[in-house]
Design a protein around this motif. Structure first.
Motif, PDB file in Angstrom:
ATOM      1  N   THR A  32       0.830  -1.209   0.000  1.00 41.18           N
ATOM      2  CA  THR A  32       0.000   0.000   0.000  1.00 41.18           C
ATOM      3  C   THR A  32       0.862   1.255   0.000  1.00 41.18           C
ATOM      4  O   THR A  32       0.581   2.223  -0.717  1.00 41.18           O
ATOM      5  N   TYR A  33       1.920   1.249   0.798  1.00 44.08           N
ATOM      6  CA  TYR A  33       2.800   2.418   0.872  1.00 44.08           C
ATOM      7  C   TYR A  33       3.585   2.611  -0.424  1.00 44.08           C
ATOM      8  O   TYR A  33       3.853   3.751  -0.826  1.00 44.08           O
ATOM      9  N   ASP A 134      -5.172  -3.194   6.473  1.00 46.44           N
ATOM     10  CA  ASP A 134      -4.137  -4.225   6.378  1.00 46.44           C
ATOM     11  C   ASP A 134      -2.746  -3.643   6.170  1.00 46.44           C
ATOM     12  O   ASP A 134      -1.748  -4.303   6.464  1.00 46.44           O
ATOM     13  N   SER A 135      -2.674  -2.416   5.676  1.00 43.43           N
ATOM     14  CA  SER A 135      -1.369  -1.824   5.361  1.00 43.43           C
ATOM     15  C   SER A 135      -0.635  -1.329   6.598  1.00 43.43           C
ATOM     16  O   SER A 135       0.561  -1.040   6.534  1.00 43.43           O
ATOM     17  N   VAL A 136      -1.324  -1.215   7.739  1.00 41.12           N
ATOM     18  CA  VAL A 136      -0.697  -0.623   8.920  1.00 41.12           C
ATOM     19  C   VAL A 136      -0.380  -1.645  10.013  1.00 41.12           C
ATOM     20  O   VAL A 136       0.128  -1.277  11.071  1.00 41.12           O
ATOM     21  N   THR A 137      -0.673  -2.919   9.773  1.00 41.15           N
ATOM     22  CA  THR A 137      -0.474  -3.922  10.821  1.00 41.15           C
ATOM     23  C   THR A 137       0.899  -4.565  10.778  1.00 41.15           C
ATOM     24  O   THR A 137       1.219  -5.389  11.641  1.00 41.15           O
ATOM     25  N   PHE A 287      -5.065   0.691  -7.178  1.00 41.61           N
ATOM     26  CA  PHE A 287      -5.569   1.876  -7.885  1.00 41.61           C
ATOM     27  C   PHE A 287      -5.953   2.973  -6.881  1.00 41.61           C
ATOM     28  O   PHE A 287      -5.619   4.155  -7.067  1.00 41.61           O
ATOM     29  N   VAL A 288      -6.639   2.559  -5.804  1.00 40.55           N
ATOM     30  CA  VAL A 288      -7.105   3.512  -4.785  1.00 40.55           C
ATOM     31  C   VAL A 288      -5.941   4.270  -4.178  1.00 40.55           C
ATOM     32  O   VAL A 288      -5.983   5.506  -4.028  1.00 40.55           O
ATOM     33  N   PHE A 289      -4.872   3.562  -3.837  1.00 42.47           N
ATOM     34  CA  PHE A 289      -3.773   4.223  -3.139  1.00 42.47           C
ATOM     35  C   PHE A 289      -2.851   4.990  -4.080  1.00 42.47           C
ATOM     36  O   PHE A 289      -2.215   5.969  -3.659  1.00 42.47           O
ATOM     37  N   LEU A 382      -1.573  10.930   9.274  1.00 43.54           N
ATOM     38  CA  LEU A 382      -1.380  10.491  10.659  1.00 43.54           C
ATOM     39  C   LEU A 382      -2.049   9.146  10.923  1.00 43.54           C
ATOM     40  O   LEU A 382      -1.499   8.293  11.631  1.00 43.54           O
ATOM     41  N   SER A 383      -3.254   8.950  10.360  1.00 46.36           N
ATOM     42  CA  SER A 383      -3.989   7.706  10.610  1.00 46.36           C
ATOM     43  C   SER A 383      -3.297   6.499   9.999  1.00 46.36           C
ATOM     44  O   SER A 383      -3.598   5.358  10.381  1.00 46.36           O
ATOM     45  N   MET A 384      -2.380   6.730   9.068  1.00 40.16           N
ATOM     46  CA  MET A 384      -1.617   5.628   8.483  1.00 40.16           C
ATOM     47  C   MET A 384      -0.245   5.485   9.139  1.00 40.16           C
ATOM     48  O   MET A 384       0.212   4.370   9.394  1.00 40.16           O
ATOM     49  N   ILE A 385       0.413   6.603   9.424  1.00 44.04           N
ATOM     50  CA  ILE A 385       1.773   6.539   9.969  1.00 44.04           C
ATOM     51  C   ILE A 385       1.781   6.082  11.423  1.00 44.04           C
ATOM     52  O   ILE A 385       2.571   5.202  11.812  1.00 44.04           O
ATOM     53  N   VAL A 386       0.911   6.661  12.266  1.00 47.86           N
ATOM     54  CA  VAL A 386       0.909   6.327  13.694  1.00 47.86           C
ATOM     55  C   VAL A 386       0.639   4.836  13.928  1.00 47.86           C
ATOM     56  O   VAL A 386       1.388   4.172  14.669  1.00 47.86           O
TER      57      VAL A 386
END
Length: 525
Positions: A32-33, A134-137, A287-289, A382-386
């Motif tokens: 995702t990143y 799923d991208s932040v776990t 596509f979304v990201f 922030l909601s993705m990095i933290v």
């Protein structure tokens, strides 16, 4: 105009393809990143940025988000939704409303933002993103209960956010907050979307199943009807002022049971549908990201410091931080333990839907519009990095998953060795034995490119390939080899040394390879 659409789509698809390839070389970083970074590159470079058309919220929601949430709904059992209905109602409605009131009040009082604009800011950040979770776990598994609650929240809280946003917009334009009108709008939007989506999906399911069991069945037409279902349901629901998002989610829930009880009616059709769904979900997620990256790049490069001061940065931190606290408090209220409550709070990830809502508000003044976009950009980042930093420290590592890749490689090698050993027991011509040996070794993906090119040349340019007895030899040899490979894996399952899902994955590969040998429709001559 058509040329611009083709060029825009081509650029984004190429960005998706390249970023997914690059992601294979950075296993520690979520794909995702990589998609997001590729989108940022596309949005920053003048040449590629100019090739991509301006964001169209309606097309994006209907063509990208609706199918994604439809597939997500189809992967969710109705039984789970029924059992968790009170929790879903509390999380998707109660929590969103609580965040709107508490965080909105703080933005108004602390941030000095007018009430209507504060409500708009908070409402836009209410919907959470199931695809971004799923991208932040860090590749680790969420606790089952917490993961279920987070996914249910992400599937159903869009309608609440939209209604709160509509209330804020009406307040902004008219100067009055009509609570009664907004409550009725919510009931019609959410309830109507739920019933409409499920009803249309059930009707289409009955039609398709009737066709499937008749002489009128044609797989290609069935799949077209199926793939168009979320787009049609979303658009019709939106036309009638219902929540298109909830409509497609409820439609997906209806189809969950269908897939379980009709998979053997036409296995080829079902297998093709599954592959198309998996392929579509993977592409649409990427596509979304990529689009999110492009939008973030455009927002940041288009920022005019003379219009909006740096106040937006602290407002973004305030909105995200307070929402995090409210989410934690709610999790403790529903009796989650402190660690699980913190995981739940951090799991409220925001993504492209949040930005799409921000871009859809057309009534704001230029200054307010830019302020909202910048604040939501901070909230999304922030909601993705933290969570990316904190969640891997809170979630237990899956030691089995980390240790399995080398073991799977060894299992695959031993599996192919069993197939090659079976060849030595067969009477084959030298040409057939060489061809079958090449095919079996190709399961390891270790055949060199030069070897492939030699095989390609022989198959492409020689006037006659295997015919008659040699063709029969080749088919039987492959079948015997695959049988030996399956037997090896079966014996491995009986030893109970490995998680059976990894062995079944290899087993399914053999069955697919075998179907290419047996099924005339899958053979290319």
């Amino acid at each position: 105009m058509a040329t611009n659409i083709y060029l825009s789509t081509f650029v984004i698809l190429m960005a998706v393809a390249v970023s997914n390839i690059l992601a294979q070389g950075f296993k520690r970083l979520s794909p995702t990143y990589i998609n997001l970074l590729m989108g940022l590159v596309v949005g920053v470079l003048p040449l590629t940025n100019a090739a991509v058309l301006s964001f169209n919220n309606e097309i994006f929601m209907a063509a990208i988000i609706a199918p994604l949430l439809f597939f997500e709904g189809q992967n969710t059992r109705v039984l789970i939704v029924r059992r968790k209905r009170h929790l879903i109602l509390g999380t998707a409605v109660g929590l969103a409303v609580a965040i709107a009131i508490i965080v909105g009040s703080a933005v108004h009082l602390i941030g000095g933002i007018a009430w209507p604009l504060a409500l708009i800011m908070v409402a836009i950040s209410a919907p959470t993103d199931a695809t971004a979770l799923d991208s932040v776990t860090g590749g680790r598994q969420l606790p089952t209960h917490v993961g279920t609650v987070l996914r249910m929240e992400a599937l159903f809280n869009d309608a609440t956010g939209l209604i709160i946003l509509q209330a804020g917009v009406l307040w902004y334009t008219s100067g009055h907050l009509a609570l009664g009108q907004n409550l009725l709008s919510f009931l019609w939007s959410a309830g109507g979307g739920l019933v409409f989506g499920a009803g249309v999906a059930f009707l289409l399911m009955v039609i398709r199943q009737s066709l499937l069991r008749s002489r009128w069945n044609f797989p290609s037409s069935q799949i077209i009807i199926y793939l168009m279902t979320p787009v049609v349901i979303y658009l019709l629901a939106e036309v009638w002022s219902m929540s298109g998002i909830i409509a497609v989610v409820s439609a997906g829930l209806v189809y969950n049971g269908e897939a379980q009880r009709s998979r053997f009616s036409d296995p080829r059709q079902f297998h093709l549908s599954v592959q198309l769904i998996n392929f579509g979900s993977e592409i649409l997620n990427s596509f979304v990201f990529v689009i999110l990256g492009i939008l973030l790049a455009r927002i940041m490069t288009g920022y005019q410091s003379t219009t909006v001061t740096g106040h937006w940065f602290w407002l973004g931190i305030l909105v995200y931080g307070l929402a995090l606290i409210v989410r934690y408090g709610y999790a403790r209220l529903i009796r989650l333990k402190p660690t699980a409550a913190l995981i739940f709070a951090l799991g409220g990830v925001h993504g492209t839907v949040t930005l799409a809502l921000a871009l859809s508000v057309a009534v704001l003044t230029a200054g307010d519009n830019q302020l909202v976009l910048l604040v939501e950009t901070v909230v999304i980042i922030l909601s993705m990095i933290v969570p990316t930093i904190l969640l891997p420290r809170l979630l237990p590592a899956d030691l089995m998953a980390e240790r399995m890749p080398p073991k799977i490689t060894k299992m695959r090698q031993a599996m192919v060795a069993a197939g090659l050993a079976r060849l030595t027991q067969l009477t084959l011509t030298a040409a057939v034995k060489a061809s079958v040996t090449y095919d079996l070794r190709d399961q390891l993906r270790e055949n060199r490119l030069t070897s492939f090119l030699r095989q390609w040349g022989r198959r492409s340019w020689e006037p006659v390939n295997f015919t008659g007895d040699e063709a029969l030899q080749e088919r039987r040899a492959l079948m015997q080899a695959f049988d030996a490979e399956r037997q090896y894996l079966y014996d491995l399952v009986l030893e109970h040394r490995f998680d059976s899902k990894y062995i079944y994955s290899l087993y399914s590969e053999i069955l697919l390879a075998e179907s290419l040998v047996l099924d005339p429709d899958n053979q290319s001559e």
